[in-house]
Design an enzyme around this catalytic site. Structure first.
Site: not given
Lengths: 311, 311
Positions: A50, A75, A77, A112, A176-179, A201, A269
């Site tokens: 992201k 809420s 990443n 941040y 998810g949102g498609g981005g 999915e 790992k």
């Protein structure tokens, strides 16, 4: 969106992101019966792809816009990504978060330097709070997945993967949102060699699967999945790209997600989040489809709460 | 042992091991106040640096010796390493393990095709069982840490690290049986540029710290540490090298080990075992010593039981 848009975006964001490594594993290949190439965005700054889209979205703003800051509702990443990208570029970030968001997610934004605006835990309240900030302060709203600049930014992970492995037969990504999938499909179209893009999915949130079947954006009826990054719905900017360029969607069960996650943790790992395991689970689920093929998998992120593991 | 021994060993084992990556993290550097370079042997075959020494030890046997197989006593990473190295080279491997060894460790040996010989859970019983196999079948015993060929093999991780980062001021490694630190110290002596090698140990098993103070091999009185790879004692082959070439030993508490492990999992998104976290804990523990220095850290392994995490 043209090839050149992706190339320019990559040049634009390169100083602010990591070029993440592509890992392979003989043991995992043996299990899958295919040659797998894991693009490790869990090693990206703030731990997820992201960062790419958030950085591009801010860099595309005018000086005047930047001076008034950016706002988003998330809420997950994207909240951290927009905050860190904003900090890197000297821009203020406002993050609308539900009062119910976990302390650990809020702390990451505060660490941040982001400003959190709390709201009721409904989608309507989140949208309203973001709109209010936009209206009152002239702050620019950046959508986590349904924004052209965000989509192009997310596509740069696939560009890098294909630069190193130009002959991939497939690239599998979580939806998810498609981005991410829209950007990946665009990049595979321009930089791949007949490379097919496949989404993955959980059955519990299979809105993209149903949307491709019906030809219109379908909503999720439940959000009962461990893959917490994949609960959101598609949007009008990314859905047309998904319809045009994505080959198909593979659905997996919750058990398959946990097992795929465990295999990658134990054998490779590396720490990946449940949403990332969905893509590997899809490859294990349809072995015939991928048999002896070269398959890229975008490991979307590695942000997990170590106190709440599914093993 | 000369420089040339290390060079020849590296050439000998190269086809059978991974050249593991060296990772860095801006966030971790900021926390430590130093520039850290993590040599990721958790990504090595079977998940630990022990693959290097085991492979070298078998490759140095004659054809006649190889035909009779190899034997060791270990319930940890060396059991898996010797088994996998033997399998790669078409040699039989016999592993003496206490009846009390965890199922997961036994399964790992069996998965690689090793033969397990069970014995009572005492050091004497383990030694006796290994000697019996050696005497009856002409099998060659390979010690997990106190063997010249094993020590040289383990040193190749440091060689690779210094090849990529020749100007390291320090290299910090965990100390268990002494094979890794002896090999590392030897490699740093021949390939480093005034690079100091520092060992790190839990307070609970500080035999190396006490041995360097007294000048003779001291034993551990307890084995009460989460760092399960570091419970063993030094040996007569590696101790002279440690005395000659190691700068000092830093001791850390159990809490410091768990916190260091958590930081690396969370921030770097890689899975490391508690023994590996001991080295990073040592750097965090003596920040003044390492301030603004270039410090290599050998991440010795990544084999953990995901069902028994300390977080």
């Amino acid at each position: 969106m043209q090839k050149e848009d992706l190339v320019q975006c990559h040049n634009r964001i390169a100083p602010y992101i990591h070029r993440t490594p592509v890992l392979t594993s003989r043991l995992i290949d043996k299990m899958a019966g295919a040659e797998l190439f894991f693009k490790c965005e869990n090693f990206q700054r703030m731990g997820a792809y992201k960062m790419r889209g958030a950085t591009n979205a801010i860099l595309q703003l005018s000086e005047g816009q930047r001076s008034k800051g950016v706002v988003t509702h998330s809420s997950g990443n994207f909240a951290q990504a927009l905050t860190l990208a904003a900090k890197s570029l000297g821009v203020k970030a406002f993050i609308v978060m539900p009062t119910s968001a976990p302390r650990v997610k809020k702390d990451a934004v505060l660490e941040y330097g982001g400003k959190i605006i709390e709201c009721e835990p409904t989608l309507e309240a989140r949208k309203a709070a973001a709109l209010k900030i936009e209206a009152e302060m002239g702050t620019t709203f950046i959508h986590p997945s349904n924004s052209v600049n965000v989509i192009i930014g997310q596509g740069t992970a696939c560009m890098e993967l294909l630069e190193e492995h130009p002959d991939l037969d497939f690239i599998v990504v979580p939806v998810g949102g498609g981005g991410l999938i829209a950007g990946t499909a665009l990049a595979a179209h321009y930089f791949g060699n007949k490379c097919k893009v496949i989404g993955s999915e959980p059955f519990a949130v299979d809105d993209a699967y149903r949307s491709l079947q019906s030809g219109k954006i379908e909503l999720n009826k439940t959000t009962d999945t461990i893959a917490d990054g994949l609960k959101t719905n598609l949007g009008d900017k990314n859905f047309p790209l998904i319809r045009k360029y994505v080959n198909s969607i593979i659905r997996v069960t919750e058990e398959e997600i946990v097992e795929a996650m465990r295999l990658i943790w134990e054998r490779m790992k590396i720490i990946i989040e449940p949403s990332s395991a969905v893509a590997f689970a899809a490859v294990l689920n349809e072995k015939d489809k991928f048999k002896n093929k070269k398959v890229g998998i975008i490991i979307s992120g590695g942000n997990v709460d170590l106190k709440k593991l599914p093993f």
